[in-house]
Design an enzyme around this catalytic site. Sequence first.
Site, PDB file in Angstrom:
ATOM      1  N   ASN A   9      33.273  13.738  70.431  1.00  0.00           N
ATOM      2  CA  ASN A   9      33.923  12.887  71.431  1.00  0.00           C
ATOM      3  C   ASN A   9      33.166  13.064  72.749  1.00  0.00           C
ATOM      4  OD1 ASN A   9      35.590  11.637  73.270  1.00  0.00           O
ATOM      5  ND2 ASN A   9      37.288  13.088  73.059  1.00  0.00           N
ATOM      6  N   LYS A  11      33.454  11.464  75.423  1.00  0.00           N
ATOM      7  CA  LYS A  11      34.261  11.143  76.616  1.00  0.00           C
ATOM      8  C   LYS A  11      33.453  10.249  77.565  1.00  0.00           C
ATOM      9  CE  LYS A  11      36.863  15.314  75.827  1.00  0.00           C
ATOM     10  NZ  LYS A  11      37.691  16.386  76.344  1.00  0.00           N
ATOM     11  N   HIS A  94      44.286  10.416  72.401  1.00  0.00           N
ATOM     12  CA  HIS A  94      43.728  11.648  72.971  1.00  0.00           C
ATOM     13  C   HIS A  94      44.610  12.094  74.147  1.00  0.00           C
ATOM     14  CE1 HIS A  94      41.059  14.410  75.026  1.00  0.00           C
ATOM     15  NE2 HIS A  94      40.447  14.549  73.861  1.00  0.00           N
ATOM     16  N   GLU A  96      43.912  13.041  76.975  1.00  0.00           N
ATOM     17  CA  GLU A  96      43.523  12.463  78.271  1.00  0.00           C
ATOM     18  C   GLU A  96      44.086  11.052  78.414  1.00  0.00           C
ATOM     19  OE1 GLU A  96      39.372  13.355  77.732  1.00  0.00           O
ATOM     20  OE2 GLU A  96      39.886  15.474  77.837  1.00  0.00           O
ATOM     21  N   GLU A 166      44.924  19.107  68.762  1.00  0.00           N
ATOM     22  CA  GLU A 166      44.195  19.592  69.933  1.00  0.00           C
ATOM     23  C   GLU A 166      45.182  20.157  70.965  1.00  0.00           C
ATOM     24  OE1 GLU A 166      40.151  17.494  70.418  1.00  0.00           O
ATOM     25  OE2 GLU A 166      41.655  16.122  71.169  1.00  0.00           O
ATOM     26  N   GLY A 172      38.392  21.744  76.821  1.00  0.00           N
ATOM     27  CA  GLY A 172      37.488  21.876  77.949  1.00  0.00           C
ATOM     28  C   GLY A 172      37.655  23.163  78.743  1.00  0.00           C
ATOM     29  N   SER A 211      37.683  23.275  72.661  1.00  0.00           N
ATOM     30  CA  SER A 211      36.676  24.322  72.884  1.00  0.00           C
ATOM     31  C   SER A 211      36.026  24.829  71.592  1.00  0.00           C
ATOM     32  CB  SER A 211      37.267  25.482  73.687  1.00  0.00           C
ATOM     33  OG  SER A 211      37.628  25.033  74.990  1.00  0.00           O
TER      34      SER A 211
HETATM   35  P1  PGA Z   1      36.351  20.176  74.153  1.00  0.00           P
HETATM   36  O1  PGA Z   1      37.126  18.771  73.984  1.00  0.00           O
HETATM   37  O2  PGA Z   1      35.628  20.433  72.847  1.00  0.00           O
HETATM   38  O3  PGA Z   1      35.421  19.962  75.293  1.00  0.00           O
HETATM   39  O4  PGA Z   1      37.376  21.206  74.402  1.00  0.00           O
HETATM   40  C1  PGA Z   1      37.741  18.423  72.779  1.00  0.00           C
HETATM   41  C2  PGA Z   1      38.399  17.077  72.915  1.00  0.00           C
HETATM   42  O5  PGA Z   1      38.936  16.760  73.981  1.00  0.00           O
HETATM   43  O6  PGA Z   1      38.417  16.286  71.951  1.00  0.00           O
END
Ligand code: PGA
Length: 250
Positions: A9, A11, A94, A96, A166, A172, A211
């Site tokens: 992803n 983003k 997601h 976000e 998640e 992140g 992460s």
């Molecule tokens: P990350 O993000 O691997 O940077 O923690 C995962 C995601 O948001 O799908």
Amino acid sequence: MRIPFIAGNWKMNKSIDEARQLVSELLPLLKDIKTAEIAVCPPFVSLTSVKSLLLGSAVKLGTQNIHDQEKGAFTGEVAPGMLAGWVDYAILGHSERRQIFGESDAFINRKVLAALKHGMTPILCIGETLEENEAGQTETVLERQVRAGVADISATDAPRLVVAYEPIWAIGTGRAATADDAQTRCAFVRACLRAQLGDAADTIRVQYGGSVSAANAAEILSKPDIDGALVGGASLKAADFAAICRAAGA
Ligand code: PGA
């Protein structure tokens, strides 16, 4: 029997040129991996150029979002039919999108149904906040997000679904869930899927995300109910993403 599935992803990262560059670096690193399915999910603007680079490779393409409506006055949005035949996967719900853009469970469910209708496999994202986790509400949240997210999926479509667990506190932050905790949660998600969709739960792939890195992927992916990973930050570096994919399949 569930083929491990790693999705990157990206983003809101990478210009069109940078996206092409990243895929060009990735493809040679991924070409020998036969036992895992791999997808990259660049921003909308790069989908067509990345698609042309992926032709002839086994790497699949995903979008990070779609709208649920077929067309109309939705400035700035992309309809599912516009991507039909172009992308294999759609990341939906997601955290976000839920938190920053206020997407509800009901809206996300309509997107899931729209993706399936247009031949895309939804990657339905679910997960609890830190506060919910600390208040002991994780299972309540996951149960609600699964139940709402998969509502009205047909028995024929159900086995195609992918769900990404998640935990929001892990996204992140560099602070992934432990492999054992991720396994416990993913097994719970599968039990919720079974309650809604019956035996299709055995076929549905449940990814862990938050992460995931080259360092922790092998342990996380070794767990029986974790069928892959949704990778954010580490998917932006070809070597790191390839290492995660190699941890999932030879
Ligand atoms: P990350 O993000 O691997 O940077 O923690 C995962 C995601 O948001 O799908």
